[in-house]
Scaffold this motif. Structure first.
Motif, PDB file in Angstrom:
ATOM      1  N   ASN A  34       0.813  -1.219   0.000  1.00 30.34           N
ATOM      2  CA  ASN A  34       0.000   0.000   0.000  1.00 30.34           C
ATOM      3  C   ASN A  34       0.846   1.268   0.000  1.00 30.34           C
ATOM      4  O   ASN A  34       0.300   2.371   0.090  1.00 30.34           O
ATOM      5  CB  ASN A  34      -0.912   0.027   1.227  1.00 30.34           C
ATOM      6  CG  ASN A  34      -2.202  -0.736   0.987  1.00 30.34           C
ATOM      7  OD1 ASN A  34      -2.432  -1.260  -0.101  1.00 30.34           O
ATOM      8  ND2 ASN A  34      -3.045  -0.811   2.001  1.00 30.34           N
ATOM      9  N   ASN A  36       2.481   4.563  -0.469  1.00 27.81           N
ATOM     10  CA  ASN A  36       2.060   5.682  -1.319  1.00 27.81           C
ATOM     11  C   ASN A  36       3.106   6.050  -2.361  1.00 27.81           C
ATOM     12  O   ASN A  36       2.770   6.488  -3.471  1.00 27.81           O
ATOM     13  CB  ASN A  36       1.748   6.898  -0.449  1.00 27.81           C
ATOM     14  CG  ASN A  36       0.339   6.852   0.123  1.00 27.81           C
ATOM     15  OD1 ASN A  36      -0.560   6.277  -0.491  1.00 27.81           O
ATOM     16  ND2 ASN A  36       0.149   7.428   1.298  1.00 27.81           N
ATOM     17  N   TRP A  39       2.731   3.680  -5.388  1.00 28.13           N
ATOM     18  CA  TRP A  39       1.500   3.895  -6.148  1.00 28.13           C
ATOM     19  C   TRP A  39       1.455   5.277  -6.799  1.00 28.13           C
ATOM     20  O   TRP A  39       0.871   5.447  -7.868  1.00 28.13           O
ATOM     21  CB  TRP A  39       0.286   3.687  -5.249  1.00 28.13           C
ATOM     22  CG  TRP A  39       0.019   2.244  -4.993  1.00 28.13           C
ATOM     23  CD1 TRP A  39       0.343   1.519  -3.898  1.00 28.13           C
ATOM     24  CD2 TRP A  39      -0.603   1.322  -5.896  1.00 28.13           C
ATOM     25  NE1 TRP A  39      -0.043   0.209  -4.042  1.00 28.13           N
ATOM     26  CE2 TRP A  39      -0.640   0.064  -5.268  1.00 28.13           C
ATOM     27  CE3 TRP A  39      -1.144   1.449  -7.169  1.00 28.13           C
ATOM     28  CZ2 TRP A  39      -1.181  -1.066  -5.861  1.00 28.13           C
ATOM     29  CZ3 TRP A  39      -1.704   0.322  -7.766  1.00 28.13           C
ATOM     30  CH2 TRP A  39      -1.720  -0.917  -7.119  1.00 28.13           C
ATOM     31  N   GLY A  74      -2.258   3.746   1.308  1.00 30.99           N
ATOM     32  CA  GLY A  74      -3.228   3.220   0.354  1.00 30.99           C
ATOM     33  C   GLY A  74      -3.997   4.279  -0.400  1.00 30.99           C
ATOM     34  O   GLY A  74      -4.799   3.951  -1.283  1.00 30.99           O
ATOM     35  N   TYR A  75      -3.753   5.564  -0.085  1.00 32.29           N
ATOM     36  CA  TYR A  75      -4.501   6.637  -0.756  1.00 32.29           C
ATOM     37  C   TYR A  75      -4.246   6.624  -2.259  1.00 32.29           C
ATOM     38  O   TYR A  75      -5.199   6.663  -3.052  1.00 32.29           O
ATOM     39  CB  TYR A  75      -4.112   7.991  -0.156  1.00 32.29           C
ATOM     40  CG  TYR A  75      -4.691   9.174  -0.920  1.00 32.29           C
ATOM     41  CD1 TYR A  75      -5.976   9.616  -0.668  1.00 32.29           C
ATOM     42  CD2 TYR A  75      -3.940   9.825  -1.903  1.00 32.29           C
ATOM     43  CE1 TYR A  75      -6.515  10.683  -1.372  1.00 32.29           C
ATOM     44  CE2 TYR A  75      -4.470  10.902  -2.613  1.00 32.29           C
ATOM     45  CZ  TYR A  75      -5.751  11.322  -2.347  1.00 32.29           C
ATOM     46  OH  TYR A  75      -6.284  12.376  -3.047  1.00 32.29           O
ATOM     47  N   LYS A  77      -3.063   4.240  -4.035  1.00 35.34           N
ATOM     48  CA  LYS A  77      -3.554   2.999  -4.641  1.00 35.34           C
ATOM     49  C   LYS A  77      -5.009   3.149  -5.023  1.00 35.34           C
ATOM     50  O   LYS A  77      -5.430   2.787  -6.142  1.00 35.34           O
ATOM     51  CB  LYS A  77      -3.382   1.827  -3.678  1.00 35.34           C
ATOM     52  CG  LYS A  77      -3.869   0.497  -4.245  1.00 35.34           C
ATOM     53  CD  LYS A  77      -3.689  -0.650  -3.283  1.00 35.34           C
ATOM     54  CE  LYS A  77      -4.781  -0.680  -2.249  1.00 35.34           C
ATOM     55  NZ  LYS A  77      -4.757  -1.932  -1.443  1.00 35.34           N
ATOM     56  N   LYS A  78      -5.827   3.694  -4.110  1.00 38.24           N
ATOM     57  CA  LYS A  78      -7.245   3.904  -4.407  1.00 38.24           C
ATOM     58  C   LYS A  78      -7.426   4.878  -5.563  1.00 38.24           C
ATOM     59  O   LYS A  78      -8.288   4.687  -6.419  1.00 38.24           O
ATOM     60  CB  LYS A  78      -7.963   4.408  -3.159  1.00 38.24           C
ATOM     61  CG  LYS A  78      -8.030   3.387  -2.034  1.00 38.24           C
ATOM     62  CD  LYS A  78      -8.753   3.965  -0.820  1.00 38.24           C
ATOM     63  CE  LYS A  78      -8.802   2.951   0.313  1.00 38.24           C
ATOM     64  NZ  LYS A  78      -9.469   3.507   1.521  1.00 38.24           N
ATOM     65  N   GLU A  79      -6.620   5.948  -5.582  1.00 43.53           N
ATOM     66  CA  GLU A  79      -6.720   6.922  -6.665  1.00 43.53           C
ATOM     67  C   GLU A  79      -6.367   6.288  -8.011  1.00 43.53           C
ATOM     68  O   GLU A  79      -7.028   6.526  -9.028  1.00 43.53           O
ATOM     69  CB  GLU A  79      -5.795   8.113  -6.393  1.00 43.53           C
ATOM     70  CG  GLU A  79      -6.285   9.034  -5.291  1.00 43.53           C
ATOM     71  CD  GLU A  79      -7.573   9.740  -5.684  1.00 43.53           C
ATOM     72  OE1 GLU A  79      -7.600  10.365  -6.760  1.00 43.53           O
ATOM     73  OE2 GLU A  79      -8.557   9.644  -4.919  1.00 43.53           O
ATOM     74  N   ILE A  81      -6.564   3.042  -8.863  1.00 38.65           N
ATOM     75  CA  ILE A  81      -7.615   2.105  -9.258  1.00 38.65           C
ATOM     76  C   ILE A  81      -8.843   2.852  -9.742  1.00 38.65           C
ATOM     77  O   ILE A  81      -9.477   2.475 -10.736  1.00 38.65           O
ATOM     78  CB  ILE A  81      -7.956   1.171  -8.081  1.00 38.65           C
ATOM     79  CG1 ILE A  81      -6.764   0.257  -7.764  1.00 38.65           C
ATOM     80  CG2 ILE A  81      -9.191   0.338  -8.390  1.00 38.65           C
ATOM     81  CD1 ILE A  81      -6.966  -0.600  -6.528  1.00 38.65           C
ATOM     82  N   PHE A  82      -9.201   3.942  -9.051  1.00 33.34           N
ATOM     83  CA  PHE A  82     -10.374   4.727  -9.444  1.00 33.34           C
ATOM     84  C   PHE A  82     -10.209   5.304 -10.850  1.00 33.34           C
ATOM     85  O   PHE A  82     -11.121   5.210 -11.691  1.00 33.34           O
ATOM     86  CB  PHE A  82     -10.603   5.845  -8.430  1.00 33.34           C
ATOM     87  CG  PHE A  82     -11.742   6.766  -8.789  1.00 33.34           C
ATOM     88  CD1 PHE A  82     -13.059   6.362  -8.631  1.00 33.34           C
ATOM     89  CD2 PHE A  82     -11.487   8.032  -9.307  1.00 33.34           C
ATOM     90  CE1 PHE A  82     -14.114   7.207  -8.974  1.00 33.34           C
ATOM     91  CE2 PHE A  82     -12.533   8.878  -9.651  1.00 33.34           C
ATOM     92  CZ  PHE A  82     -13.844   8.472  -9.484  1.00 33.34           C
ATOM     93  N   ARG A 187     -13.317  -7.705 -10.489  1.00 29.96           N
ATOM     94  CA  ARG A 187     -14.428  -6.905  -9.996  1.00 29.96           C
ATOM     95  C   ARG A 187     -15.738  -7.630 -10.305  1.00 29.96           C
ATOM     96  O   ARG A 187     -15.955  -8.080 -11.427  1.00 29.96           O
ATOM     97  CB  ARG A 187     -14.423  -5.527 -10.650  1.00 29.96           C
ATOM     98  CG  ARG A 187     -15.441  -4.566 -10.073  1.00 29.96           C
ATOM     99  CD  ARG A 187     -15.338  -3.183 -10.714  1.00 29.96           C
ATOM    100  NE  ARG A 187     -16.232  -2.238 -10.083  1.00 29.96           N
ATOM    101  CZ  ARG A 187     -17.523  -2.130 -10.342  1.00 29.96           C
ATOM    102  NH1 ARG A 187     -18.069  -2.919 -11.258  1.00 29.96           N
ATOM    103  NH2 ARG A 187     -18.281  -1.253  -9.718  1.00 29.96           N
TER     104      ARG A 187
END
Length: 434
Positions: A34, A36, A39, A74-75, A77-79, A81-82, A187
């Motif tokens: 995760n 940052n 990512w 993980g911020y 990572k989420k960005e 993936i989004f 997904r």
């Protein structure tokens, strides 16, 4: 025993899919994967054209402080993936915009399915909560629908099953340069959920042959049961092209996709005028063979055709033999498993596409339908034979079909076809009150 700094250095050479897979190994790998810094590097490289004008800022951000330490692990990572998910959905939905002028439906479904890496699975859940996943189905594409068939030898007994869930599955981070990795992160999009605890009470018996008995559940599911063992032999799902990709991609693992409401034309809301200039495209098939493919234009109903909560659209009139048309072949649904094959007669899959006056899909479904021998005689001098009826109903309307069997030519003739559209469906579509 390897230091975290060394692991982070190794992780920094990996792609996003590998990082997500590593995160499933254990808690330590999850925390390190995760990171940052790793990512953010992936995020900036994937969006290189947008970040190119700020190369100095990117360099500063990648080296330090604000964008890394001020964000929770993980911020980025989420960005990442989004952003990748949004770009993927946009790419797929762009293909759906190409419509077939004949059916009014997306005509590049196969291409969109290939680009998305989309597949379908079913999850059988027993009364103890244990789940059995069935993948690797057989696909059969038609003009307006796709039929998906699963079968296996190690499925749970029907007596212990409680629910069946149908999912669309896509790679979480699809890569157009290589085929989807089935072991990679995926997904899930819930398409429908069915209750199997009381199959005979919650379903419609479609037909049977020497080996299996078929049961139909709305929407569009067919379950084949071995007669002797009372076990599931196969599951067949029929998905209409209208909103096929949206339901298979845009939903979540727990919530089904809900299409946006229709925006009616402001100058076309007239309850006295009734429905007018509707078009119907109708396909009848048995999974592997086509029995009928027909289109009907200029359908309408008047205010007086509304009764018992339905608006009536008569497509084929019993008394007008000019519009009667024959069915090619003997009606039946083909099925298969690892060892056996069969054909259940006197049933078929109906694909119905009803377009409104603007050409928008108004009512669409793909579902198995069974036939019944009617007690009345044909009453038509042109056809001396037994009459069969086939009816379908859901929350949006009903379809009633009458066939005459001609023994001399060994064929069915459709002599009556009537659609009953729910007034609730019409009111919600046009924002009016019928």
């Amino acid at each position: 025993s390897m230091p975290s700094e060394m692991l982070l250095k190794i992780f920094s050479y990996l792609d996003a899919v590998s990082l997500l897979s590593l995160g499933c190994v254990n808690k330590r790998f999850y925390d390190l994967a995760n990171d940052n810094g790793i990512w953010l590097k992936l995020y900036s490289s994937s969006l290189h054209p947008k970040w190119k004008m700020k190369s100095k800022q990117t360099e500063a951000v990648s080296l330090g402080c604000a964008a890394l330490h001020d964000k929770k692990p993980g911020y980025w990572k989420k960005e990442y993936i989004f952003k990748q998910t949004c770009a993927f959905k946009t790419r797929v939905m762009r293909l759906v915009k190409f419509l077939d002028p004949y059916t009014g439906l997306p005509c590049k479904n196969k291409e969109a399915i290939k680009v998305s890496g989309l597949s379908w699975i079913i999850v059988l859940k027993d009364k103890n909560g244990k789940e059995h996943v069935a993948e690797k189905p057989k696909l059969s594409f038609k003009d307006t629908s796709v039929t998906i068939l699963w079968y296996g030898t190690d499925w749970p007994c029907l007596d212990v099953l409680s629910t069946l869930k149908l999912f669309g599955v896509t790679p979480l981070l699809p890569d157009q340069s290589r085929s989807p990795n089935k072991n990679g992160p995926r997904r899930f999009s819930l398409i429908a959920e069915y209750h199997l605890a009381n199959l005979s009470g919650s379903s419609v018996a479609v037909g049977a042959d020497e080996l299996v008995q078929l049961f139909s559940l709305n929407p569009g599911l067919l379950v084949g049961i071995w007669k002797e063992k009372n076990e599931v032999a196969f599951v067949m799902a029929n998905l209409h092209y209208n909103q096929l990709l949206e339901r298979s991609i845009l939903g979540s693992a727990t919530v089904q996709y809900t299409p946006p409401p229709n925006k009616p034309l402001l100058d076309d809301i007239d309850s006295e005028y009734g429905l007018h200039d509707y078009s119907l495209h109708l396909d009848l098939h048995g999974r592997s063979c086509m029995y009928l493919c027909g289109s009907f234009k200029c359908l309408f109903c008047r205010k007086g055709d509304i009764e018992n909560g339905y608006l009536k659209l008569r497509v084929v009139n019993l008394k007008d033999n000019r519009k009667h048309f024959p069915i090619t072949g003997t009606l039946g649904i083909c099925w298969e498993t690892d060892v056996f094959k069969g054909n259940v007669k006197d049933c078929f899959v109906m694909d119905l596409t009803l377009l409104d006056e603007t050409g928008k899909p108004f009512w669409c479904f793909s579902a198995p339908v069974h036939m019944e021998l009617s007690t009345k005689s044909s009453g038509l001098y042109d056809y001396m034979g037994h009459i069969y009826t086939a009816d379908y109903a859901d929350s949006e309307g009903k379809v009633c079909v009458e066939f005459v069997w001609l023994e001399e030519t060994k064929e069915y003739i459709i002599v009556s076809l009537v659609l009953y559209v729910s007034t609730k469906k019409v009111n919600s579509w046009y924002g009016t009150n019928y």
